[in-house]
Motif scaffolding. Structure first.
Motif, PDB file in Angstrom:
ATOM      1  N   ASN A 207       0.819  -1.217   0.000  1.00  0.00           N
ATOM      2  CA  ASN A 207       0.000   0.000   0.000  1.00  0.00           C
ATOM      3  C   ASN A 207       0.850   1.263   0.000  1.00  0.00           C
ATOM      4  O   ASN A 207       0.423   2.305  -0.494  1.00  0.00           O
ATOM      5  N   LYS A 210       4.184   3.418  -4.644  1.00  0.00           N
ATOM      6  CA  LYS A 210       3.590   4.251  -5.691  1.00  0.00           C
ATOM      7  C   LYS A 210       3.849   3.680  -7.090  1.00  0.00           C
ATOM      8  O   LYS A 210       3.139   4.008  -8.035  1.00  0.00           O
ATOM      9  N   LEU A 234      -3.630  -2.264  -7.183  1.00  0.00           N
ATOM     10  CA  LEU A 234      -2.416  -1.504  -6.899  1.00  0.00           C
ATOM     11  C   LEU A 234      -1.960  -0.635  -8.061  1.00  0.00           C
ATOM     12  O   LEU A 234      -0.995   0.127  -7.917  1.00  0.00           O
ATOM     13  N   GLN A 336      -5.170   2.079  -5.619  1.00  0.00           N
ATOM     14  CA  GLN A 336      -4.238   3.139  -5.999  1.00  0.00           C
ATOM     15  C   GLN A 336      -4.941   4.096  -6.962  1.00  0.00           C
ATOM     16  O   GLN A 336      -5.220   3.761  -8.111  1.00  0.00           O
ATOM     17  N   ARG A 339      -2.979   6.807 -11.287  1.00  0.00           N
ATOM     18  CA  ARG A 339      -2.718   5.796 -12.314  1.00  0.00           C
ATOM     19  C   ARG A 339      -1.586   6.197 -13.266  1.00  0.00           C
ATOM     20  O   ARG A 339      -1.438   5.610 -14.338  1.00  0.00           O
TER      21      ARG A 339
END
Length: 598
Positions: A207, A210, A234, A336, A339
């Protein structure tokens, strides 16, 4: 007729669910071979042309069925011939049991004909369990333990049977007394998912990332949906080790394809730029293609705890089944929202497919090997099984074929041995006679074992519900991957005495055996030849006469590799002009895909 130990061995294997044994007969294993004819055992004996083929087929049986593969050989030379295929199974973590004959007990230690110390011989490849029976009372628990340990450890085990023991009266129930072993049939797996607190630690790492990159291998083949769900959550990209080629479809825009020397630039870029690595069911060995140590945080999932934390320093290691672990992990993962990382990956993937198409369509002499695979890709049947050999053909298999859902694929991963593609394909047809199969191999592998395996194919194919089996041979007259490795890693010119292959009429030989043979030596014939072969009612050998000078360029060429390459050409490589011309085209297409070079 009294039941013999040979009879009991087959009965016990059948009780474990074995329905097929691949092997070759000989007097050291006559007691088991003869038992196939005593009554209906429920087990089919598949005679191969060589024991090495039998071991390869047992490995492929395990890969394509999920069952234990079983192979059989006689004492001495027969047992020795099994070894390469057994090492293939061991290094790809496949459950295979070898049943091997031995000379009679009274002769052992007497330097007898074909007497080999088989326990020592198999001690490495079958180190988890290799034992020789000395009494009929042993045989039940030897078979039971060989099967159970092969399943549990996903490895090779071996039972050695002296020929006099095979002919003794079977003892199905050992006496109820001190010193006996009373084993049973059946296997119950252990816990599939890690503890919740370990999942939470892994989720915290993922988590926080990035730029998450996922690498999947053979251990993720049954976890496709779970891998995709985690990648979507993710915003990650997915790279694939060779054995994991069918784990996720290449039709997804964020699947970067293969990784490593045979990999893609999209995978190379993703691994160099990611801040978090999730490795699932893979023991991919090449550290230079993973993130630099300390640059990315890591989470690894593997069912075998021995394979954890040996390829990259992982922050969290999860021992468990890939699908079960990912499904348990998914609810703990955050979506996430940013994108941008995913968009970058998708752009790189789209660019890479353009590069591959441009390279495939380059002129060559006579046929560009990349085009052979590029033209096959859109023509792959929906539920096809693909097998590939080691060599330069593995480069094009890894890069140019787009796997779709429902397809299966494998090759020799850990051992990377030559000679596996055709026996793999034969075993795939034994396991799935209703599915089309395509075997892809070079002329080196074809001359090594493939020519012999074609004889078995010619004997077997009429038993299959779907007769489609296409054998594609890249005929370039060269041990091509060895040639390129000599140039790139050693800086040596091609040595014709070492790498040139004698000419052989592959398609004509297939015709001689009653199969179909098609020889292609013009690029415009490639697509039509694939269509003809895939619609043929008879197994077909496609002999593609290809250019050995087309380089299987790695996704990144280091300065050291470039220097070696230049030195090899300056040392008088006989193919220097063709090699330089082809390399310039490849490099151009990598920079300017779709723009014609003069």
């Amino acid at each position: 007729m009294a039941s013999t130990v040979g009879d009991f061995v087959l009965k016990r294997l059948a009780a474990w669910g074995v329905r097929r044994i691949y092997g070759y007969p000989g007097d050291g294993i006559n007691g088991v071979i003869g038992a196939f004819g005593h009554k209906d055992t429920g087990i089919e004996f598949v005679q191969t042309r060589h024991e090495e083929l039998a071991a390869f087929m047992a490995c492929a049986h395990a890969k394509f069925s999920g069952e234990v593969g079983v192979c059989l050989a006689t004492s001495g030379p027969g047992a020795i011939h099994l070894l390469n295929g057994l090492y293939d199974a061991k290094m790809d973590h496949q459950p295979v049991v070898a049943i091997v004959g031995q000379q009679s007990r009274m002769s052992l230690g007497g330097d007898y004909q074909q007497e080999v110390d088989l326990v020592s011989l198999f001690k490495d490849v079958a180190h988890d369990f290799v034992h020789m029976a000395t009494t009929p009372e042993q045989v039940r628990h030897l078979i039971d333990r060989a099967m159970r340990i092969a399943i549990e450890r996903r490895t090779v085990t071996c039972v050695i049977l002296p020929n006099d023991v095979q002919d003794m009266k079977a003892v199905e129930t050992p006496p109820h007394e001190h010193g006996t072993v009373h084993s049973g049939i059946g296997y119950t797996g252990h816990a599939l998912a890690p503890r919740h607190e370990d999942l939470q630690r892994a989720a915290a790492v993922l988590n926080a990332g990035k730029k998450v990159a996922i690498l999947v291998g053979a251990g993720a083949l049954h976890a496709t949906d779970a891998v995709i769900a985690v990648a979507e959550r993710l915003g990650a990209g997915i790279a694939k080790a060779l054995l994991g080629k069918a784990a996720v479809p290449d039709t997804l825009p964020y699947v970067t394809g293969a990784i490593g020397l045979l990999g893609t630039k999209a995978s190379w870029d993703m691994m160099n730029e990611c801040d978090t690595l999730l490795m699932v069911g893979s023991s991919f060995p090449y550290a230079e293609f993973l993130p630099k140590e300390g640059k990315a945080r890591g989470v690894q999932i593997d069912i075998d705890a021995r394979m954890l934390n040996i390829r990259y320093p992982m922050e969290v290691c999860l021992a468990g089944d890939s699908a079960a672990t990912l499904e348990a992990l998914l609810p703990l993962l955050d979506h996430q929202a940013d994108r941008s990382w995913r968009q970058r990956i998708e752009g790189n993937v789209a660019d890479w497919w353009q590069v591959l198409e441009a390279r495939a369509m380059n002129d060559a002499h006579p046929v560009n090997p990349q085009r052979v695979f590029w033209e096959l890709s859109p023509r792959l049947p929906d539920n096809v099984i693909l097998t590939c050999d080691s060599g330069s053909c593995a480069s094009w298999y890894a890069r140019d074929l787009k796997i779709r859902p429902g397809m299966s694929a494998s090759l020799s991963g850990g051992l990377a041995t030559m000679g596996c593609a055709l026996p793999y394909a034969l075993a795939a047809k034994c396991v799935h006679p209703d599915r089309p199969v395509i075997a892809m191999l070079g002329d080196g592998a074809m001359q090594m074992l493939g020519v012999n395996a074609l004889i078995t194919l010619a004997q077997m194919w009429r038993q299959w519900a779907d007769p489609r089996l296409v054998i594609m041979v890249l005929n370039n007259g060269d041990l091509n991957m060895v040639t390129w490795e000599q140039r790139i890693t050693e800086g040596d010119a091609k040595l014709p005495a070492s790498q040139d292959l004698p000419p052989f009429p592959y398609a004509a030989y297939a015709e001689l055996l009653g199969l179909r043979g098609i020889r292609v030596n013009e690029p415009g014939q490639v697509a039509a030849a694939w269509e003809e072969a895939l619609s043929s009612p008879v197994p077909t050998l496609l002999e593609m006469v290809t250019d050995p000078d087309v380089p299987p360029l790695p996704p990144h060429v280091s300065g050291k590799q470039a220097a070696h390459y230049l030195r090899a050409l300056l040392r008088g490589d006989q193919e220097a002009l063709g090699v330089v011309t082809s390399t310039i085209k490849e490099v151009w297409d990598g920079i300017f895909p779709g723009r014609k070079h003069s």
